[in-house]
Design a protein around this motif. Structure first.
Motif, short mmCIF file in Angstrom:
data_model
loop_
_atom_site.label_atom_id
_atom_site.label_comp_id
_atom_site.label_asym_id
_atom_site.label_seq_id
_atom_site.Cartn_x
_atom_site.Cartn_y
_atom_site.Cartn_z
N ALA A 215 -9.07 -23.47 -2.10
CA ALA A 215 -9.78 -24.72 -1.82
C ALA A 215 -9.23 -25.39 -0.56
O ALA A 215 -10.00 -25.87 0.28
CB ALA A 215 -9.65 -25.66 -3.02
N ALA A 216 -7.91 -25.42 -0.42
CA ALA A 216 -7.31 -26.04 0.76
C ALA A 216 -7.69 -25.31 2.03
O ALA A 216 -7.89 -25.93 3.09
CB ALA A 216 -5.79 -26.09 0.60
N ALA A 221 -7.13 -25.77 8.62
CA ALA A 221 -6.48 -24.56 9.13
C ALA A 221 -4.99 -24.78 9.36
O ALA A 221 -4.29 -23.84 9.73
CB ALA A 221 -7.14 -24.13 10.44
N SER A 222 -4.51 -25.99 9.14
CA SER A 222 -3.09 -26.29 9.33
C SER A 222 -2.30 -25.84 8.11
O SER A 222 -2.62 -26.23 6.98
CB SER A 222 -2.91 -27.79 9.54
OG SER A 222 -1.55 -28.15 9.47
N PRO A 223 -1.25 -25.03 8.29
CA PRO A 223 -0.45 -24.60 7.14
C PRO A 223 0.19 -25.76 6.38
O PRO A 223 0.26 -25.74 5.16
CB PRO A 223 0.61 -23.69 7.77
CG PRO A 223 0.02 -23.24 9.07
CD PRO A 223 -0.81 -24.38 9.54
N VAL A 224 0.64 -26.78 7.11
CA VAL A 224 1.29 -27.91 6.46
C VAL A 224 0.29 -28.71 5.63
O VAL A 224 0.53 -29.03 4.46
CB VAL A 224 1.97 -28.83 7.51
CG1 VAL A 224 2.56 -30.06 6.84
CG2 VAL A 224 3.05 -28.06 8.25
N ALA A 262 -14.05 -26.96 -9.97
CA ALA A 262 -14.75 -28.11 -9.42
C ALA A 262 -14.14 -28.53 -8.08
O ALA A 262 -14.86 -28.87 -7.13
CB ALA A 262 -14.70 -29.27 -10.42
N ILE A 263 -12.82 -28.50 -8.00
CA ILE A 263 -12.16 -28.83 -6.73
C ILE A 263 -12.52 -27.82 -5.65
O ILE A 263 -12.80 -28.19 -4.49
CB ILE A 263 -10.63 -28.88 -6.94
CG1 ILE A 263 -10.25 -30.08 -7.82
CG2 ILE A 263 -9.90 -28.96 -5.60
CD1 ILE A 263 -8.79 -30.08 -8.24
N TYR A 264 -12.57 -26.56 -6.01
CA TYR A 264 -12.93 -25.52 -5.04
C TYR A 264 -14.36 -25.72 -4.55
O TYR A 264 -14.63 -25.63 -3.34
CB TYR A 264 -12.76 -24.14 -5.68
CG TYR A 264 -13.19 -23.01 -4.79
CD1 TYR A 264 -12.42 -22.62 -3.70
CD2 TYR A 264 -14.37 -22.32 -5.03
CE1 TYR A 264 -12.81 -21.58 -2.87
CE2 TYR A 264 -14.77 -21.28 -4.21
CZ TYR A 264 -14.00 -20.91 -3.13
OH TYR A 264 -14.39 -19.89 -2.31
N ALA A 271 -16.60 -28.34 3.56
CA ALA A 271 -16.61 -27.41 4.70
C ALA A 271 -18.01 -27.17 5.21
O ALA A 271 -18.25 -27.11 6.43
CB ALA A 271 -15.97 -26.09 4.28
N ARG A 272 -18.98 -27.05 4.30
CA ARG A 272 -20.36 -26.83 4.73
C ARG A 272 -20.91 -28.07 5.44
O ARG A 272 -21.66 -27.95 6.42
CB ARG A 272 -21.21 -26.48 3.53
CG ARG A 272 -22.69 -26.27 3.87
CD ARG A 272 -23.44 -25.63 2.72
NE ARG A 272 -22.96 -24.27 2.49
CZ ARG A 272 -23.51 -23.44 1.61
NH1 ARG A 272 -24.55 -23.82 0.88
NH2 ARG A 272 -23.03 -22.22 1.45
N ALA A 273 -20.58 -29.25 4.94
CA ALA A 273 -21.04 -30.48 5.59
C ALA A 273 -20.48 -30.60 7.00
O ALA A 273 -21.16 -31.04 7.92
CB ALA A 273 -20.63 -31.69 4.74
N ARG A 274 -19.21 -30.21 7.18
CA ARG A 274 -18.62 -30.24 8.51
C ARG A 274 -19.33 -29.26 9.45
O ARG A 274 -19.57 -29.56 10.62
CB ARG A 274 -17.15 -29.89 8.43
CG ARG A 274 -16.28 -30.99 7.85
CD ARG A 274 -14.82 -30.51 7.80
NE ARG A 274 -13.93 -31.56 7.35
CZ ARG A 274 -12.63 -31.39 7.22
NH1 ARG A 274 -12.09 -30.20 7.50
NH2 ARG A 274 -11.87 -32.38 6.80
#
Length: 275
Positions: A215-216, A221-224, A262-264, A271-274
């Protein structure tokens, strides 16, 4: 009035010692799983987590049959599984076949051990679906020790491990011990998976170890940032699933899996909205 009664009933449930132990265990597990999840996704080790969970289930079944701590048996078996996967499956093309062979053997052996166990059926069921009742002070202490070990080791190897996960060929050319890091990381995943099996069960351990990282990865794309989000997602799924399961008295695995899914889906929508 109904809301007040429900709130009072929930407060009474939260005051029970084994519920408090379960919430503490979920909080610790959410932290460790959330830190590992983005690396697991980046390294393509989802199937390895599944295989390790099945071997942890086998170790727990053996411990149940012998009469020792189920958590300890799961940890020992998961460490062995992680070492085997790390040593025999270093190459990406070999990893799935090695895991598949070991997984089939471990699952069959675990089912046999459960069949030989003549104790309560709830103990057998708990290994597959998890049980908050099984989390006592001894299991909580073991969980804390293993969590400190995993997080400490990960902090020591995080930079080279992240490099090896992003581009193993270049990392190896730069002198990074990619093979040794793969074995160490596989053992860390095995330890964390063993901690998750008594809580959410061997069947749905992927909802804790994979879903938060996947999900993250959809929203950053930032590892942190991905690590922070994965920890938040794992904590929300585990703690929320535990609280939701208290009133009906059902295993928490279904609730944790539903919240993780649900979170995923929510992160995919973002992501799709972006895009």
């Amino acid at each position: 009035m109904d809301r007040l009664i429900s709130f009072e009933g929930l407060s009474e449930l939260l005051a029970i010692p084994f519920v408090q132990h379960a919430l503490l265990a979920c909080a610790v597990l959410g932290l460790v799983a959330g830190v590992l999840a983005p690396l697991i996704v980046a390294r393509g080790m989802s199937f390895a987590v599944h295989g390790t969970a099945e071997l942890a289930f086998t170790g727990g079944a053996a411990a149940l049959l012998v009469g020792v701590s189920v958590g300890l048996g799961a940890v020992v078996a998961a460490v062995i599984a992680g070492a085997v996967f790390g040593l025999l499956g270093l190459r990406q093309r070999e990893r799935d076949s090695v895991i598949g062979v070991v997984l089939a053997f471990g699952l069959g052996l675990g089912v046999l051990l459960l069949a030989l166990y003549s104790g309560r059926a709830s103990n057998k069921f708990g290994l597959l679906t998890g049980s908050i009742v099984a989390v006592d002070s001894a299991n909580l202490a073991l969980l804390a020790v293993v969590a400190v070990l995993v997080l400490g080791t990960l902090a020591a190897i995080h930079r080279p491990l992240l490099f090896a996960s992003a581009d193993p060929e270049v990392a190896q050319a730069r002198g990074v011990p990619v093979g040794a890091l793969s074995v160490v990381f596989a053992v860390l995943v095995g330890l964390t998976t063993a901690l998750a099996v008594p809580i959410v069960g061997a069947i749905l351990v992927l909802s804790v170890m994979i879903a938060p990282g996947a999900a993250a990865a959809r929203v950053t794309a930032s590892p942190v940032v991905a690590t922070v989000l994965a920890v938040v997602f794992a904590e929300a799924a585990l703690l929320g699933g535990t609280v939701l399961s208290l009133a009906p008295g059902l295993p928490i695995s279904g609730y944790v899996a539903a919240l993780s899914f649900a979170i995923y889906l929510g992160c995919r929508a973002v992501a799709r909205a972006r895009a």
